[in-house]
Scaffold this motif. Structure first.
Motif, short mmCIF file in Angstrom:
data_model
loop_
_atom_site.label_atom_id
_atom_site.label_comp_id
_atom_site.label_asym_id
_atom_site.label_seq_id
_atom_site.Cartn_x
_atom_site.Cartn_y
_atom_site.Cartn_z
N ASP A 192 0.85 -1.19 0.00
CA ASP A 192 0.00 0.00 0.00
C ASP A 192 0.89 1.25 0.00
OD1 ASP A 192 0.94 0.19 2.66
OD2 ASP A 192 -0.88 -0.74 3.46
N ARG A 193 0.25 2.39 0.09
CA ARG A 193 0.98 3.66 0.03
C ARG A 193 1.91 3.84 1.23
NH1 ARG A 193 -2.39 8.82 -1.59
NH2 ARG A 193 -2.79 7.38 -3.28
N GLN A 194 1.49 3.39 2.40
CA GLN A 194 2.32 3.51 3.60
C GLN A 194 3.60 2.66 3.45
OE1 GLN A 194 0.39 2.33 7.22
NE2 GLN A 194 2.13 2.90 8.50
N ALA A 234 4.95 1.81 0.65
CA ALA A 234 5.75 2.45 -0.39
C ALA A 234 6.56 3.61 0.18
CB ALA A 234 4.85 2.94 -1.52
N GLU A 235 5.97 4.36 1.10
CA GLU A 235 6.69 5.48 1.72
C GLU A 235 7.83 4.99 2.61
OE1 GLU A 235 8.07 9.08 2.38
OE2 GLU A 235 6.55 8.57 0.90
#
Length: 193
Positions: free
Chosen positions: A141-143, A145-146
């Motif tokens: 997810d985006r988290q 990925a960060e």
């Protein structure tokens, strides 16, 4: 003859994975999402790594140690998660060496390589620009990925610092090592970042 795989594949303490990219501890002062390994009790010169048996030895020491031997291989069998970070590190070192001109002094090379390391506009696994998407899983997810972007940025900054210490350490004349720069045209596995 097979390529040199990472010794960290056999580590019983498996690191956290984002996709299938490992977030391994590093010996660094650069802030990031993983804990820092201790520095050796006896300070080492900037261009040297601790012994493999030391608790201070990390995957970036291994990247620099195996870089020159592994760049000759066009095939690489991934035997564990640490190999994925080893591959990424070798690609990044190749990019850094391409930025260093044979006539460049320490100051100019440091500026160019540091700018490359600090650039946050780089591809992650799963992005169309990532070289080996069939071997790397994208972040969930985006988290994730960060977190992966922060970790890869930490790896890039520390690897750039250690590489510059090795390339400019030899005779102190301010010229880069011809032994390192002789690998600027080689592409590990025929790919690059």
């Amino acid at each position: 003859m097979p390529a040199y795989n990472s010794v960290f594949n056999a580590d019983p303490h498996q690191p956290r994975l984002v996709g299938n990219f490992p977030l391994m501890p590093l010996r660094t002062k650069v802030r990031g999402p993983v804990y820092a390994l201790p520095f050796p009790d006896t300070p080492l010169p900037a261009g040297e790594s601790p012994d493999e048996d030391s608790e201070s030895y990390d995957i970036l020491d291994e990247v620099l140690q195996k870089f020159r031997a592994n760049t000759f291989f066009r095939n690489f069998e991934i035997q564990g998660p640490a190999d994925r970070l080893l591959i990424y590190g070798i690609w990044f070192v190749s990019d850094c060496l391409a930025k260093i001109k044979p006539s460049a002094g320490v100051r100019d090379a440091t500026k160019d390589v540091t700018n490359l390391a600090l650039d946050l506009n780089f591809a992650l696994p799963g992005d169309p620009a990532w070289p080996l998407n069939q071997m790397y899983e994208p972040p969930r997810d985006r988290q994730d990925a960060e977190i992966l972007r922060q970790y890869m940025s930490q790896v890039r900054q520390e690897l750039a610092t250690r590489l510059l210490a090795r390339v400019y350490e030899e005779d102190g004349d301010g010229k880069p090592s011809k032994w390192w720069l002789s690998f600027t045209k080689r592409k590990f596995m025929g790919k690059g970042l």
